[in-house]
Design an enzyme around this catalytic site. Structure first.
Site, PDB file in Angstrom:
ATOM      1  N   CYS A 221     -52.824  -3.030  56.001  1.00 26.81           N
ATOM      2  CA  CYS A 221     -52.411  -2.549  57.328  1.00 26.81           C
ATOM      3  C   CYS A 221     -50.948  -2.133  57.274  1.00 26.81           C
ATOM      4  O   CYS A 221     -50.249  -2.152  58.289  1.00 26.81           O
ATOM      5  CB  CYS A 221     -52.623  -3.634  58.388  1.00 26.81           C
ATOM      6  SG  CYS A 221     -54.343  -4.092  58.666  1.00 26.81           S
TER       7      CYS A 221
ATOM      8  N   ARG B 264     -40.971  -9.240  58.068  1.00 25.50           N
ATOM      9  CA  ARG B 264     -41.318  -9.767  59.396  1.00 25.50           C
ATOM     10  C   ARG B 264     -42.831  -9.865  59.599  1.00 25.50           C
ATOM     11  O   ARG B 264     -43.333 -10.878  60.094  1.00 25.50           O
ATOM     12  CB  ARG B 264     -40.687  -8.896  60.491  1.00 25.50           C
ATOM     13  CG  ARG B 264     -39.173  -9.024  60.568  1.00 25.50           C
ATOM     14  CD  ARG B 264     -38.595  -8.131  61.646  1.00 25.50           C
ATOM     15  NE  ARG B 264     -38.791  -6.713  61.334  1.00 25.50           N
ATOM     16  CZ  ARG B 264     -38.410  -5.709  62.118  1.00 25.50           C
ATOM     17  NH1 ARG B 264     -37.837  -5.958  63.278  1.00 25.50           N
ATOM     18  NH2 ARG B 264     -38.613  -4.463  61.763  1.00 25.50           N
ATOM     19  N   ILE B 265     -43.556  -8.813  59.210  1.00 26.28           N
ATOM     20  CA  ILE B 265     -45.003  -8.816  59.433  1.00 26.28           C
ATOM     21  C   ILE B 265     -45.684  -9.811  58.508  1.00 26.28           C
ATOM     22  O   ILE B 265     -46.527 -10.614  58.949  1.00 26.28           O
ATOM     23  CB  ILE B 265     -45.584  -7.405  59.255  1.00 26.28           C
ATOM     24  CG1 ILE B 265     -45.013  -6.462  60.316  1.00 26.28           C
ATOM     25  CG2 ILE B 265     -47.110  -7.441  59.337  1.00 26.28           C
ATOM     26  CD1 ILE B 265     -45.349  -4.996  60.099  1.00 26.28           C
TER      27      ILE B 265
ATOM     28  N   GLU C  74     -54.306  10.904  56.056  1.00 20.69           N
ATOM     29  CA  GLU C  74     -54.696  10.543  57.421  1.00 20.69           C
ATOM     30  C   GLU C  74     -54.789  11.782  58.304  1.00 20.69           C
ATOM     31  O   GLU C  74     -53.836  12.558  58.364  1.00 20.69           O
ATOM     32  CB  GLU C  74     -53.680   9.544  57.997  1.00 20.69           C
ATOM     33  CG  GLU C  74     -53.683   8.219  57.242  1.00 20.69           C
ATOM     34  CD  GLU C  74     -52.841   7.138  57.926  1.00 20.69           C
ATOM     35  OE1 GLU C  74     -52.217   7.412  58.966  1.00 20.69           O
ATOM     36  OE2 GLU C  74     -52.812   6.006  57.408  1.00 20.69           O
TER      37      GLU C  74
ATOM     38  N   HIS D 237     -55.560   3.574  61.825  1.00 15.06           N
ATOM     39  CA  HIS D 237     -54.115   3.332  61.889  1.00 15.06           C
ATOM     40  C   HIS D 237     -53.716   2.782  63.264  1.00 15.06           C
ATOM     41  O   HIS D 237     -52.947   3.391  64.012  1.00 15.06           O
ATOM     42  CB  HIS D 237     -53.336   4.603  61.572  1.00 15.06           C
ATOM     43  CG  HIS D 237     -51.947   4.321  61.050  1.00 15.06           C
ATOM     44  ND1 HIS D 237     -51.304   5.133  60.154  1.00 15.06           N
ATOM     45  CD2 HIS D 237     -51.081   3.303  61.298  1.00 15.06           C
ATOM     46  CE1 HIS D 237     -50.095   4.646  59.880  1.00 15.06           C
ATOM     47  NE2 HIS D 237     -49.940   3.532  60.569  1.00 15.06           N
ATOM     48  N   LEU D 238     -54.239   1.591  63.562  1.00 17.47           N
ATOM     49  CA  LEU D 238     -54.035   0.970  64.871  1.00 17.47           C
ATOM     50  C   LEU D 238     -52.955  -0.113  64.872  1.00 17.47           C
ATOM     51  O   LEU D 238     -52.820  -0.824  65.866  1.00 17.47           O
ATOM     52  CB  LEU D 238     -55.361   0.354  65.352  1.00 17.47           C
ATOM     53  CG  LEU D 238     -56.537   1.305  65.544  1.00 17.47           C
ATOM     54  CD1 LEU D 238     -57.762   0.528  66.014  1.00 17.47           C
ATOM     55  CD2 LEU D 238     -56.194   2.405  66.537  1.00 17.47           C
TER      56      LEU D 238
END
Length: 208
Positions: free
Chosen positions: A134, A54-55, A165, A184-185
């Site tokens: 990302c 999807r992304i 992280e 990590h936005l």
């Protein structure tokens, strides 16, 4: 969070192409260094998308709107689906590495994808290619990315996710000016948080 992550990815892509964060910092320091920030157009450049879920699909749509050529690598994507999405499907990831000006990762973290973008992969890439992640930290081997950036084999990187992280204070990629980093936005928009909450609620009600 599909749209939110896709938009962040494309923002990273544009930031890398036009060196926007670096120019911003320079301006904040009171400088006017136009010659230091010559960028590149996205038009007619080739974007390699690793993972056409999807992304990845949403990123492809945005790249096409900017006149980019889109190559895709996804073992689960059918040729018919690729044609419908108007992307050039490649059966071997090395075919993407060799010609892409920008490469973006949109795969899950699995035993097969962990560390898949490593020194051997960077060596196959077009010199100066820029890479984005990302998706999930660990798909790119960060120590090998550091070497590739320092040698100039990779021209820049946009990272939203990391092997650890948050990254440690002495994280070596912090010091490279050609690296754009965010904490990590991918899902950090009001809309994405609302959509995820609704999806969770719908899944629970469906189950009950």
């Amino acid at each position: 969070n599909t749209i939110s992550t896709a938009e962040l990815t494309f923002s990273m892509l544009m930031a890398l192409a036009r060196k926007i964060p670096q120019a911003h910092i320079s301006m904040k320091e009171g400088k006017w260094s136009r010659k230091d920030f010559q960028g590149t157009e996205l038009y007619n450049k080739t974007l390699g998308i690793l993972g056409m879920g999807r992304i990845g699909t949403e990123v492809a749509k945005r790249a096409q709107a900017f006149g980019m050529k889109v190559l895709a690598y996804d073992p689960f994507l059918t040729l018919a689906r690729a044609k419908a999405l108007q992307v050039d499907l490649r059966e071997n990831v090395d075919e993407v590495y060799g010609v892409a000006d920008f490469i973006t990762v949109h795969m899950p973290m699995t035993d097969e994808t962990k560390g898949m973008i490593n020194a051997a992969a960077f060596a196959k890439m077009k010199k100066g290619a820029r890479i984005l992640n990302c998706a999930r930290g660990g798909i790119i081997k960060e120590s090998d990315l550091l070497d590739a950036l320092q040698s100039g084999q990779v021209g820049g990187a946009g990272l939203d996710v990391y092997e650890t992280e948050p990254p440690p204070a002495d994280f070596p990629l912090r010091g490279l000016p050609q690296v754009v980093m965010t904490p990590h936005l991918g899902a950090s928009t009001q809309e994405a948080q609302e959509n995820v909450g609704i999806e969770v609620a719908e899944a629970i009600t469906d189950y009950l």
